[in-house]
Design a protein around this motif. Structure first.
Motif: not given
Ligand code: ASP
Length: 587
Positions: A78-90, A106-111
């Protein structure tokens, strides 16, 4: 669409809601690790919460410490993750996933919690899992998408029912679980009463009597999502406890109850995505259903109607027909259509008919010249064969199947046979659903011992002459969808004299009636309004809408077919102290 969760240290978005529209923005999500893939220095995680799946990417350059934690992640952590939403490559877009156009870098995570290795995969919908294993680990099973979908649908159905009924002035009122026996025709579950040794509460088989008391008490429109308990031998679609929508109305006749329920069920079908024609739904008498479909919960979707051909065979020289028709029996038949059916399959079909009590199954193929290829062809006259072919609307190549027996047995055998044929040959047209009210039931039927029992329950109002029980019809109605009985109810007896007489017919003398149902009889003597209602099986409705065979797949914590719960181990032994307190053990 879900509302965005209130932002807190764990999350500010649901996994399943993040789409291309959220690209270039930061987000924080929480959930369970569904899958982990290491890809040339990158770690991909599919994160699952109740709303769906989101792909997370961990880059080593976003922090060595973060990456090290990501490397430790395993399934169901079980994790909580902070980050940036980015478009995937085609080329990495996954069109099968609502969130498939994006990923969260992801730029940060709590386990938050680790997990043991689950005993079965949770995210592969195509594999068939052992049900006992699923029930034993129901907590994990509940994380699987089919379970989430079923329970979300179940919620939607129940909320739809509540909204529809409250809008029609119904009140939601609870009735007791610890009570006295209600006769719905099953065995009671009993609970020993500690305060009154030797006495027992019964768990309600339904809220039937209480809802009638509510009507007499003046609560003209009542409903409840009620748990019911019946100690029966279990079958695939039965549970010892199940959920009913129970409702009752005063100052009504059949049409009023049917009307309200059609409006409500129409909404339920819509919410469940079941494409059915709008109400009013067709009504069919019990007698017609038994004759045409051999069942009081007919599935008319695939034709194969049963035709009574007795009148064409009265003069038949075929001994079986002559003797059955000579002793009040019937000959009924199905046109099974044109199909290659080998001898072996005909034998299997004969076994089906026999299982339902028939002595045998007569079969015949219609030939080009209008004769029959059948073991009994030589016993039938040309005229009889022609009449049969006409009655069954048969063409060359068609297979005709007939049963000669009592009306009840012929109905049961051919009713079972048509279902079997539909199963074997896949006859239900794709996407077709039929909704049907069955009405005009007989009030009583004879049980094995030859005495009368109420076909519905003994509080159902009869129509006709009370001195001739066999001739009485009841004011009952059942709602049947695709051969499933989803609900049933009736207009009730509100005259204490009639109620007393019905008890008498089913063999309950005045003293017994007073001792078991005195509270109802007394209430009926204090001004009972005409009333009626219905109950629907919520589990069955949801199973039908979800396309599941078993109601266990739409119940969060069901019991197995043998009534046990592999998760908690119930039913279980209790300790001696408890038994002594209950007066069930002396020392
Ligand atoms: N109490 C009935 C049942 O549980 C339903 C009804 O008559 O309303 O089947």
């Amino acid at each position: 669409m879900r509302r965005a969760p209130r932002a807190n240290p764990y999350r500010d978005a649901w996994c399943g809601d993040l789409t291309a529209a959220a690209a270039s923005a930061p987000a924080r999500v929480s959930g369970w690790v569904a899958r982990r893939r290491d890809h040339g220095g990158l770690i991909f995680i599919d994160l699952r919460d109740r709303s769906g799946i989101l792909q997370l990417v961990f880059h080593p350059e976003n922090g060595a410490e973060l990456f090290a934690v990501a490397e430790r992640l395993r399934g169901e952590y079980v994790i909580s993750v902070a980050g940036d939403v980015v478009l995937r490559e085609e080329r990495n877009v996954n069109p099968d996933l609502p969130t498939g156009e994006i990923e969260l870098q992801a730029t940060g995570m709590q386990l938050l919690a680790e997990s043991l290795t689950p005993p079965f995969p949770l995210d592969d919908e195509d594999i068939t899992l052992d049900e006992t294993l699923r029930l034993r680990h129901r907590t994990l099973d509940l994380r699987r998408k089919p379970m989430v979908d079923a329970l979300v649908l179940r919620n939607d159905v129940v909320q739809t029912i509540r909204t529809a009924l409250v809008a029609e002035d119904f009140l939601e009122i609870e009735t007791p679980i610890l009570t006295r026996s209600t006769p719905e025709g099953a065995r009671d579950f009993l609970v020993p009463a500690r305060m009154a040794p030797g006495s027992f509460y019964a768990l309600p088989q339904s809220p039937q009597l209480f809802k009638q008391l509510l009507m007499i008490g003046g609560y003209e429109r009542y409903f409840q999502i009620a748990r019911c308990f019946r100690d029966e031998d279990l079958r695939a679609d039965r549970q010892p406890e199940f959920t009913q929508l129970d409702l009752e109305m005063s100052f009504v006749a059949e049409d009023d109850v049917i009307d309200v329920n059609e409006r409500m069920m129409c909404e339920v079908f819509r919410v469940g995505g079941l494409d059915v024609p709008p109400p009013p739904y067709e009504r069919m008498s019990y007698a017609e259903a038994m004759l045409r479909f051999g069942s009081d919960r007919p599935d008319p979707r695939f034709g194969l109607e049963i035709i009574d051909v007795s009148d064409h065979l009265r003069a038949s020289e075929f001994k079986v027909f002559a003797s059955v028709l000579g002793s009040d029996g019937v000959v009924r038949a199905i046109n099974a259509g044109t199909r290659e059916v080998p001898r072996k399959e005909l034998d299997e079909l004969t076994e089906v008919a026999k299982r339902f009590g028939a002595g045998g199954l007569v079969w015949g193929f219609v030939l080009q010249d209008g004769t029959l290829r059948s073991p009994i062809a030589k016993f039938l006259s040309e005229g009889e064969i022609a009449a049969l072919i006409a009655a069954l609307d048969a063409s060359p190549g068609d297979l005709l199947l007939a049963v000669a027996d009592t009306a009840d047995t012929a109905a049961a055998a051919l009713g079972a046979l048509r279902l079997e044929l539909s199963r074997r040959w896949g006859l239900v047209p794709e996407g077709r659903h039929d909704v049907l009210w069955i009405v005009d039931f007989p009030m009583f039927e004879r049980n094995d011992a030859g005495s009368w029992t109420a076909l519905h329950h003994p509080f159902t109002a009869p129509t006709g002459d009370l001195s001739d029980p066999g001739s009485l019809l009841s004011r009952a109605y059942d709602l049947v969808v695709d051969g499933w009985e989803l609900g049933g109810g009736s207009i009730r007896i509100h005259d204490p004299g009639v109620q007393q007489r019905v008890f008498e017919i089913i063999g309950m003398d005045e003293a017994e009636a007073e001792s078991r149902f005195g509270f109802l009889l007394e209430a009926l003597r204090f001004g009972a309004p005409p009333h009626g209602g219905i109950a629907f099986g919520i589990d069955r409705i949801v199973a039908l809408l979800a396309g599941h065979e078993s109601i266990r797949d739409v119940i969060a914590f069901p019991k197995t077919a043998s009534g046990s719960d592999p998760l908690t181990g119930a039913p279980a032994e209790v300790d001696d102290t408890q038994l002594r307190e209950l007066g069930l053990r002396r020392r």
